[in-house]
Structure formats: structure tokens, C-alpha cells
Design a protein around this motif. Structure first.
Motif, PDB file in Angstrom:
ATOM      1  N   ASP A   5       0.826  -1.216   0.000  1.00 19.15           N
ATOM      2  CA  ASP A   5       0.000   0.000   0.000  1.00 19.15           C
ATOM      3  C   ASP A   5       0.860   1.265   0.000  1.00 19.15           C
ATOM      4  OD1 ASP A   5      -2.202  -1.637   0.062  1.00 19.15           O
ATOM      5  OD2 ASP A   5      -2.612  -1.362   2.198  1.00 19.15           O
ATOM      6  N   SER A   6       2.124   1.116   0.340  1.00 18.96           N
ATOM      7  CA  SER A   6       3.041   2.274   0.356  1.00 18.96           C
ATOM      8  C   SER A   6       3.773   2.440  -0.974  1.00 18.96           C
ATOM      9  CB  SER A   6       4.069   2.110   1.474  1.00 18.96           C
ATOM     10  OG  SER A   6       3.431   1.943   2.707  1.00 18.96           O
ATOM     11  N   GLY A   7       3.508   1.551  -1.925  1.00 13.71           N
ATOM     12  CA  GLY A   7       4.138   1.663  -3.241  1.00 13.71           C
ATOM     13  C   GLY A   7       5.358   0.772  -3.429  1.00 13.71           C
ATOM     14  N   ARG A  34       4.469   4.735   3.897  1.00 14.31           N
ATOM     15  CA  ARG A  34       4.184   5.796   2.901  1.00 14.31           C
ATOM     16  C   ARG A  34       4.503   7.172   3.503  1.00 14.31           C
ATOM     17  NH1 ARG A  34       4.593   6.125  -2.132  1.00 14.31           N
ATOM     18  NH2 ARG A  34       5.373   8.168  -1.729  1.00 14.31           N
ATOM     19  N   ASP A  36       7.338   9.813   2.046  1.00 14.30           N
ATOM     20  CA  ASP A  36       7.069  11.215   1.708  1.00 14.30           C
ATOM     21  C   ASP A  36       8.126  12.138   2.327  1.00 14.30           C
ATOM     22  OD1 ASP A  36       4.921  10.411   0.213  1.00 14.30           O
ATOM     23  OD2 ASP A  36       3.421  10.877   1.754  1.00 14.30           O
TER      24      ASP A  36
END
Ligand code: UTP
Length: 286
Positions: free
Chosen positions: A45-47, A141, A145
């Protein structure tokens, strides 16, 4: 772009004996889902697209869990309810998952050093295999960032009660904003009075590949293990490291009391159990 994650899952789980004598603590279920499945899901889900699980003795169940199970899939495919079949297939296809074995449990730092070859020169995420973070935006995530902004290592931290600081890795530093610090010191399990703050590592990290050189230079520390905190202190002399008080609640499953609380909290959040479970809890507390 951070695409790789390392999930250390080779620890002995001695705090959770006897359950962990013959099964990995990372496979302990939160109702019906093993802890490590939540961790892998957070990474995805965090890529993250490439996951390396640090496995070890007695951890075969982790590898089996993310593998296809043809026999079970065939049986479920013939049943009328397709949902279990789909769910099982999805687990087997969650991400590109690789494994490497840590032959001796020489500590978290040593486990991460096993990822050197696989990770190469890129920055990467570390998610402890026995820790779930319940959050709106996945914590990894949130860390990515911050990494994108500063291009330096960043760790998630959380406030712990003053009497508990001696159980954790604790960080100190200068505030950049309400939630972000630039770290200037890290101490693993500080003695009372030695702790620079009550902010403890919370099981999620973004590290630059420079950490591998630092880990190679790190001698065994507390409990005769290669401590990640010691290597990060070497890294701190060469690069900046940031600490984010990320949004979310951390659940350390390796600890029996936290495990018990997590099951209750997650049970109360599951729509199919919430009502009956809440009534049950109220009744027994009476
Ligand atoms: P812990 O210190 O919580 O795990 O490590 P442990 O050593 O299994 O715990 P106890 O004290 O014996 O109960 C945090 C994460 O790092 C992994 C663990 O599997 C856990 O997910 N780890 C720890 C390794 O992969 N290798 C190690 O040598 C130590």
C-alpha cells in the motif's frame, strides 16, 4: 523512488514462548490474518514492489503463507462461495517476495545486513515483521514522503511512558515541526536518566544504502547482538537522520500484552464481530 522493502522476521521470539517454539511469531494471527500479512500489505500500500523477507530457522510457515497452495485452491474453487478462493489466490500473488536466511540470530542489525546484496545502492524501507501499525495512510508511505523531501534516512517514532523508555531504542534531536525531528542522538534501551526523550523507534524505517557499511563497522552491542541503533549512530556521523512521529497506532505483537490488546481492538473493528464482541466484553467486565 523507494521500491524495495526489507522485513526482518528471523528472530527467536523468546518473549512469546511457548507459542514460538515451533512456529514463527510473525505468523501469529490477529483473528484470522497473520501479523506478517498486515506488514506485507502495508509495504504494498506504500508503493513497494519488491520485498525481501529475512527468514531463518523454523520460519518455513512464512514462506508457505505467501506461496500458492494448489490443493486448497482447487478445493475452494469447487465450492459455491468464490470469495475464499479469491482471497487465497491474492495472498499468493501479493508482491514480488524474496527470502534470505539469517543462519544465526545475531540481532536486527545483522538481519538487515543480509539484505545488502539484494538492495544494492538504493534507499529502502524496513518494516519489522512482528509490528503492525494501524493508520489511515500507511506509515511506510508517510516515511517515504519525508524521504522524498530530504533524501535522507527517516525513522518512525512514538511517545512511550517515561517508565518504559529502558525497553526501546530512544531518539533525541531538534524539532523541525510538530511531528518531525532532526536526530542528534540514539540510544538503545537507555538506563533511567540516560534517555534523551521519550520518543521510541516504532518499527518502520527508510534507510540509505550507506547503512550497510555502517552495519559492517558495528561490533556486537547489547545482548551481544549487532544493534541497528549502533549502526545508525555511525550513519548519523555521516548523514542526517530524521524522526517522524507518524500518524497511526503501533502494535508490537512480540509482546504478549500488546498482542492481547491488538486482538481486542481489531475484533471491535471487524463489522461481522463488533456488535456481539462488544456485548460480550461488557458482560464479562461486569
Ligand atoms: P525483536 O528483538 O523484537 O525479536 O526483533 P526477537 O529477537 O525475536 O524477540 P525476543 O526478544 O526473542 O522475543 C524485531 C524484529 O527483528 C527480527 C524479528 O523477527 C522481529 O521481527 N529479528 C530479530 C531478526 O530478523 N533477526 C534477529 O537476529 C533478531
Amino acid at each position: 523512488m523507494i521500491k524495495k522493502a526489507v522485513i526482518p522476521a528471523a528472530g527467536l521470539g523468546t518473549r512469546f514462548l511457548p507459542a514460538t517454539k515451533a512456529q514463527p511469531k510473525e505468523m501469529l494471527p490477529i483473528i484470522d490474518t497473520p501479523v506478517i500479512q498486515y506488514v506485507v500489505q502495508e509495504a504494498i500500500d506504500s508503493g513497494i514492489t519488491d520485498i525481501l523477507i529475512i527468514s531463518g530457522k523454523g520460519k518455513r510457515a512464512v514462506e508457505d503463507h505467501f506461496d500458492r497452495n494448489w490443493e486448497l485452491e482447487n478445493i475452494l474453487a469447487q465450492k459455491e462461495d468464490e470469495s475464499w478462493y479469491q482471497m487465497l489466490r491474492q495472498i499468493g500473488e501479493m508482491a514480488d517476495i524474496h527470502y534470505i536466511r539469517q543462519k544465526e540470530t545475531k540481532g536486527l542489525g545483522d538481519a538487515i545486513l543480509h539484505a545488502k546484496q539484494h538492495v544494492g545502492e538504493e534507499p529502502f524501507a524496513v518494516l519489522l515483521g512482528d509490528t503492525i501499525v494501524d493508520s489511515t495512510i500507511p506509515v511506510t508511505r508517510q516515511l517515504i514522503d519525508i524521504y522524498d523531501q530530504y533524501q535522507q534516512s527517516v525513522v518512525s517514532v512514538e511517545e512511550v511512558a517515561a517508565e518504559k523508555v529502558s525497553r526501546y531504542g530512544i531518539v533525541g534531536g531538534d524539532d523541525l515541526s510538530e511531528r518531525l525531528k532532526k536526530i542528534n542522538i540514539m540510544i538503545e534501551k537507555p538506563d533511567t536518566g540516560e534517555a534523551p526523550s521519550n520518543l521510541a523507534f516504532a518499527g518502520r524505517y527508510i534507510l540509505t544504502s550507506q547503512i550497510f557499511t555502517c552495519l559492517e563497522e558495528t561490533s556486537p552491542g547489547k545482548h551481544d547482538e549487532i544493534q541497528l541503533t549502533d549502526a545508525m549512530n555511525i550513519l548519523l556521523q555521516r548523514e542526517s537522520i530524521y524522526a517522524l512521529r507518524a500518524q497511526g497506532k503501533r502494535h508490537d505483537i512480540g509482546n504478549k500484552m500488546d498482542y492481547l490488546k491488538t486482538i481486542v481492538e481489531f475484533g471491535l473493528k471487524r463489522p461481522e464481530f463488533a456488535k456481539e464482541f462488544r456485548t460480550f466484553l461488557k458482560d464479562i467486565i461486569k
